[in-house]
Every structure is written in structure tokens, then in C-alpha cells.
Design an enzyme around this catalytic site. Structure first.
Site, short mmCIF file in Angstrom:
data_model
loop_
_atom_site.label_atom_id
_atom_site.label_comp_id
_atom_site.label_asym_id
_atom_site.label_seq_id
_atom_site.Cartn_x
_atom_site.Cartn_y
_atom_site.Cartn_z
CG ASP A 186 -0.04 0.02 2.51
OD1 ASP A 186 0.64 -0.89 2.63
OD2 ASP A 186 -0.26 0.72 3.23
CD GLU A 253 4.23 0.88 7.32
OE1 GLU A 253 4.82 1.14 8.22
OE2 GLU A 253 3.90 1.79 6.30
ZN LIG Z 1 6.70 2.49 4.07
#
Ligand SMILES: [Zn+2]
Length: 592
Positions: A186, A253
Site C-alpha cells: 500500500d 502498513e
Molecule cells: Zn513505508
């Protein structure tokens, strides 16, 4: 309250709140210390060891030129470059190929293609499956499959929690613990209001002859694509690992990692057990130019994290007949007190920043001499445990470099969110604030909670409010409630940086110096933020947050999380090179 930042005893460094020593006991302590010193000197004098040494660690000696130079106790150990042994003609040809123009062009296309898939993770994302915005991750996985066909043949791919990708490249030797390489799929969203500010559109993956531009180009599709390119080339060259290689790619994340890494890590843990992985590489710190020293920072620690929510409940009523202080006033007083009691700037012995200072003292031509002397004094203090203030002097002097440096050695306090009051003619019944803290190495979230409780206790008493400090109680009228966020995280265990024998750190350092040359000093580094590795602490003691790709001239983070994120192609190719070397170096070692 005046005792917040007073001196602490050597034995009890980690407690942030402590009374200072009364005068008489201070005198006794000094006498004890003096006596201890005399005994130590007598013992040393009587030994051959002492007489036989021209300099003791931490003392000054005369260098060959006659100038005084510092002999540091814990030297900045640098390991020799570590090149993978040549194993086959195929692998030698692979190394040549990665340096070719053809590879460079193909690599630009692969990275650019990855950037063009907008795998944005939004703070308000709903459940996977319910919220269609997650579905872009399917496109990304399909892109990887199409771009890296050999890796998808040679490695087993498991999909964990819909979009987590876990690749296993099984090694021949089951007794060797796996090498684990990480990155996240992501990227931080690009707010619509900033799109126009980009030199090249954020999801164009535009290549301008030097850089690949776009969101995720350096955080961290470079790492993810770099890992897969290295694996793809190794498989094509006929490499078969002795040591299992795992690739673990989370997908959230940037919004906590809960659904991605939070699910991937337990799968790996279940399979390989506690400390069952030899080494973990994830995104992280990179290259700096400090004190004239060009250094690669291997992130071996992360500060802790806790948000504290404060809720002040006071009686409502008409504003024409207010009490002396409304809920907002009380909250303001409390926030002012909290901000006034900063945490001490202190360098715990295990703080990785001490490693950087030690290396700077040895290899940085412009390393300040005052700092060098304080470093010497600190080492002396550490050995004898006789004057803790010397440690603090070093930390305070080093912190003069700026806030970025200060907060490598200090718990931060940031009052970031506040709400209260609804109407100008109504007294605020409920006022809330959230304070963010990044916890210093050597301290604990309970230190933060205790400190804030102590400050709040006085304010609660003053206004006759009941204090509920982190007790999970239900809100009640006329009270102050303190609650810690559920994502409270202790400072990460610090990765060992052993260099006197072969270790994951020495392999990382040796690989880095093999690629970039011996004028690059590899030092421990500390992250003030957290990566997906926070879910992996029990899987390996050897966790490194390190962005290994570098162009040899840029320093810093390449506009991550902001407009004009981009990466030099040279850095990206070096990422591929580094990964291919690190996998082989780990493979050729018999590290348990
Ligand atoms: Zn990162």
C-alpha cells in the site's frame, strides 16, 4: 512537580519521575564512590594487565603522529566487504546482467508499472470485502504475477487475509533459519487537493531520464519490486537456496498494518516458532552524510508509541454565571503543565544513536570535539557508574543539533487533538484532548502513563474532580479520565549489532560495504516511527529497517508521504543488487 527532571541514580535510570538525593545522602554517596575508586585503582595497579597496557579503553593516547587521539571503549566496528562467493557461471552472468542497460530499462518499466497501480490505504477504510477500495490490491497481486513469472513458479505463494502475500522459497537445509524480506504493497493516499502540485502526476510512474516519479516510488514499491527482481534474477540464474527465503508483503502498513502484517506475522510464527527466522529486512533508514561521514544507517530500534486521551467532565449550565474555570480552562491548565514537564533528554546504553555518535567520533572529520570529549566522559561514567550526569551532558549536547536529533533521545509530547464546548451560552460539560507520545529507548509506556497521572492528580485535586487514571472506569460527572490508546507500543527490542563474529548485522554491513565501498560507514540507526516489523518481534531478534538502495549522492527520504515522491533509478538498481547479494550472503553463512 519541581522534581521532574532532577538527577536520577545510576541504577534507576529508566524511571522518569524521581526525587533528587537529599544533601546528606549525597555526601555519603560521594564518599562511597571515592572509596570504590581507590579500591579499583589499587586492584588495577597490582595487575600485570594494567601495567602491560599503554592505554586503557576510553583513555587518550598519542597517535603515530604524536597528536592526541581518543581510544573509544566501544569502537565503531566496521566489517570487511562481503561478496557472495562465485557459485556458478549463471550467477556471475546474473551480476553482469543486473548492471546492463537492458536490465535498467526493464527495471524502470517494472517499477513504473507498480507505481501506476494506486494501492492507496485510507484511514477510513471499511472491512476487506465490504469496502471496494481494497480491491485495487487484487490488481497489484495480478501485476506481480505477470511481471515475475519465474518467482511465482519457484516460490510457493500463500494469500493471507485476502491481500497479504507470503512467498516461500524453500531451502535445502532445514536446520538453517529463513531469511525474511519485507515490504508493503500500500501507499499513502494522494489528497485530491495536492495533485496539481506534483511535477508529474502521482500515479504516472513517469521516468524523466533519472527518476521514476510517483506515490510509492520510494515508500516502498522500490523495496517490494527490488526484492522480487532480485529473486526473479536468482531463479533465472539457477540459484537454489540452502536457507529458506521468505517474502512477506503487507497491504495496510500506512494505516497500522493490522490486517496485513498483523496476520502475516502469526502465520510465520506458527510455522517457524519463536526466533525462528535468522534475519528480517524491512523498509527503513538509509544513507546520511553527517559530520563529513557518509554512513548507512541500519535501523535496529524503534521508539515506542502511546496516545493518551484526557477527558474533563464538568457541570454544564448557563455561561452568564460560570465557575472560575470551565472544563476548557481546566484542560488548558492541564495541557500547559504537561507541556511544561518535558521528558529528560537521555541516552540509554542500548540506544542505537550512541552507535552513530561513536562512529561519528571515529570517522566524521567535522565531529565536534566537545561531543567527542563528552562521549569519552560518558563511557567512563558507564564503566564506573559513578556520574550519571555525564551521560546526560552528552545527550544534551548532541540534542543541540536540532529536534530531529533530540527526539532520538527523548520521549516526545504532542497535544494533537482537542474538542470541547458546543455553544457560546452553555458551559462545556465534556472536553477531550489527545496527546501523542513516542517513547524513548530505555523507557516504557507505563512511565508515560505514570507521569501524566501525577500531573493530572494535582489538577484534579485543585478543582475537586475525581481522577480515573487508566483504570478503564466509565466516565462520570466531575471527573478527569485518562485512557491509553489500544495501539500503545513499547520501544522495540534493540537488534544486536555484533561485529566481532559473523552475525546478521555483520552480513548486512558487509553486503552494504561490498556494494558501496569501504568509505561507507555502517552504523546502527533508530527509527522514530514504526514499520510493519512491530508485529514480528517474537519471530526474530535480528530485525533491520533498512532501505538498501542508494545512488551514492542523495541523502534523506526522497519526498515520502508528500508531493513529488520519486526515486533515482540508480538507487533502485542498487536495491536489486543489494537484495541479490544479501540473499546469497545469508545463504552462504551457517548462522543459526
Ligand atoms: Zn513505508
Amino acid at each position: 512537580m519541581g522534581t521532574m527532571d532532577e538527577e536520577k541514580s545510576c541504577e534507576d535510570q529508566s524511571l522518569p519521575l524521581q526525587d533528587s538525593e537529599p544533601g546528606s545522602s549525597k555526601a555519603r554517596t560521594w564518599m562511597r564512590r571515592a572509596l570504590r575508586l581507590v579500591v579499583v585503582v589499587l586492584i588495577l595497579k597490582s595487575t600485570q594487565w594494567y601495567l602491560g597496557l599503554s592505554t586503557r579503553p576510553g583513555e587518550y593516547s598519542r597517535g603515530p603522529s604524536g597528536s592526541a587521539e581518543l581510544v573509544l571503549e566501544k569502537a565503531c566496528q566496521q566489517v570487511s566487504p562481503l561478496h557472495p562467493h562465485s557459485q556458478s557461471h549463471g550467477l556471475d552472468a546474473m551480476d553482469t546482467h543486473i548492471s546492463s542497460e537492458a536490465f535498467r530499462n526493464a527495471s524502470i518499466k517494472r517499477l513504473s508499472g507498480a507505481v501506476q497501480i494506486p494501492t492507496e490505504s485510507f484511514d477510513d477504510l471499511g472491512k476487506i470485502g465490504d469496502d471496494k477500495r481494497w480491491d485495487i490490491m487484487y490488481d497489484f497481486a495480478a501485476y506481480l504475477k505477470e511481471t515475475f513469472p519465474e518467482s511465482h513458479k519457484a516460490l510457493a505463494l500463500e494469500v493471507v487475509n485476502t491481500h497479504g502475500l507470503l512467498f516461500t522459497w524453500k531451502g535445502e537445509n532445514k536446520t538453517l533459519k529463513p531469511t525474511l524480506l519485507m515490504a508493503h504493497q500500500d501507499v499513502v493516499p494522494v489528497p485530491a487537493s495536492t495533485v496539481d502540485a506534483w511535477t508529474h502526476p502521482p500515479f504516472s510512474g513517469f521516468y524523466d531520464g533519472k527518476y521514476v516519479w510517483g506515490r510509492g516510488a520510494s515508500d516502498c514499491k522500490n523495496q517490494l519490486i527490488g526484492i522480487l527482481e532480485a529473486v526473479e534474477e536468482l531463479t533465472k540464474a539457477g540459484f537454489t537456496p540452502r536457507r529458506t527465503v521468505l517474502l512477506s508483503f503487507g497491504f495496510d502498513e500506512e494505516i497500522s498494518g493490522k490486517d496485513g502484517a498483523g496476520h502475516l506475522a502469526p502465520v510465520i510464527y506458527e510455522r517457524y516458532g519463536s526466533e525462528g527466522v535468522a534475519a528480517i529486512i524491512d523498509e527503513g533508514s538509509g544513507f546520511v552524510n553527517q559530520w563529513g561521514m557518509r554512513a548507512a544507517l541500519a535501523g535496529v530500534g524503534e521508539k515506542g508509541y502511546t496516545d493518551v486521551q484526557i477527558t474533563v467532565r464538568m457541570p454544564g449550565g448557563h455561561s452568564s454565571i460560570p465557575p472560575d474555570h470551565t472544563g476548557i480552562g481546566v484542560m488548558s491548565e492541564l495541557l500547559t503543565l504537561i507541556e511544561a514537564h518535558k521528558y529528560p533528554t537521555q541516552l540509554a546504553d542500548q540506544n542505537p544513536y550512541l552507535g552513530l555518535l561513536t562512529c561519528g567520533a571515529e570517522h566524521g572529520p567535522s565531529f565536534p570535539s566537545k561531543l567527542k570529549h563528552l562521549l569519552h566522559g560518558r563511557q567512563d561514567a558507564t564503566r564506573s557508574c559513578r556520574d550519571r550526569s555525564k551521560k546526560d551532558h552528552l545527550a544534551l549536547e548532541a540534542a543541540k543539533d536540532g529536534l530531529g536529533t533530540r527526539y532520538l533521545m527523548q520521549t516526545s509530547i504532542a497535544a494533537d487533538v482537542i474538542a470541547g464546548g458546543a455553544k457560546v451560552n452553555a458551559l462545556p460539560e465534556r472536553t477531550t484532548a489527545i496527546i501523542n507520545h513516542r517513547i524513548n529507548i530505555g523507557e516504557h509506556s507505563t512511565d508515560v502513563h505514570d507521569r501524566i497521572s501525577n500531573i493530572t492528580k494535582e489538577v484534579a485535586h485543585k478543582y475537586n474532580l475525581t481522577l480515573h487514571a487508566f483504570d478503564g472506569a466509565k466516565e462520570e460527572p466531575q471527573s478527569i479520565m485518562l485512557d491509553a490508546s489500544r495501539n500503545t507500543l513499547e520501544p522495540a527490542p534493540v537488534t544486536p549489532t555484533e561485529t566481532t563474529k559473523l552475525s546478521p548485522y555483520s552480513i548486512l554491513a558487509g553486503t552494504t560495504r561490498a556494494l558501496y565501498g569501504e568509505d561507507i560507514i555502517v552504523t546502527p540507526g533508530l527509527m522514530t516511527g514504526n514499520t510493519d516489523t512491530k508485529y514480528y518481534w517474537n519471530i526474530s531478534k535480528h530485525i533491520f529497517r533498512f532501505t538498501a538502495g542508494w545512488d551514492g549522492e542523495s541523502f534523506g527520504l526522497g519526498n515520502i508521504h508528500t508531493v513529488d515522491e520519486r526515486i533515482p533509478v540508480v538507487s533502485h538498481i542498487n536495491m536489486v543488487r543489494w537484495m541479490s547479494m544479501f540473499i546469497r550472503n545469508m545463504d552462504q553463512s551457517d548462522l543459526e
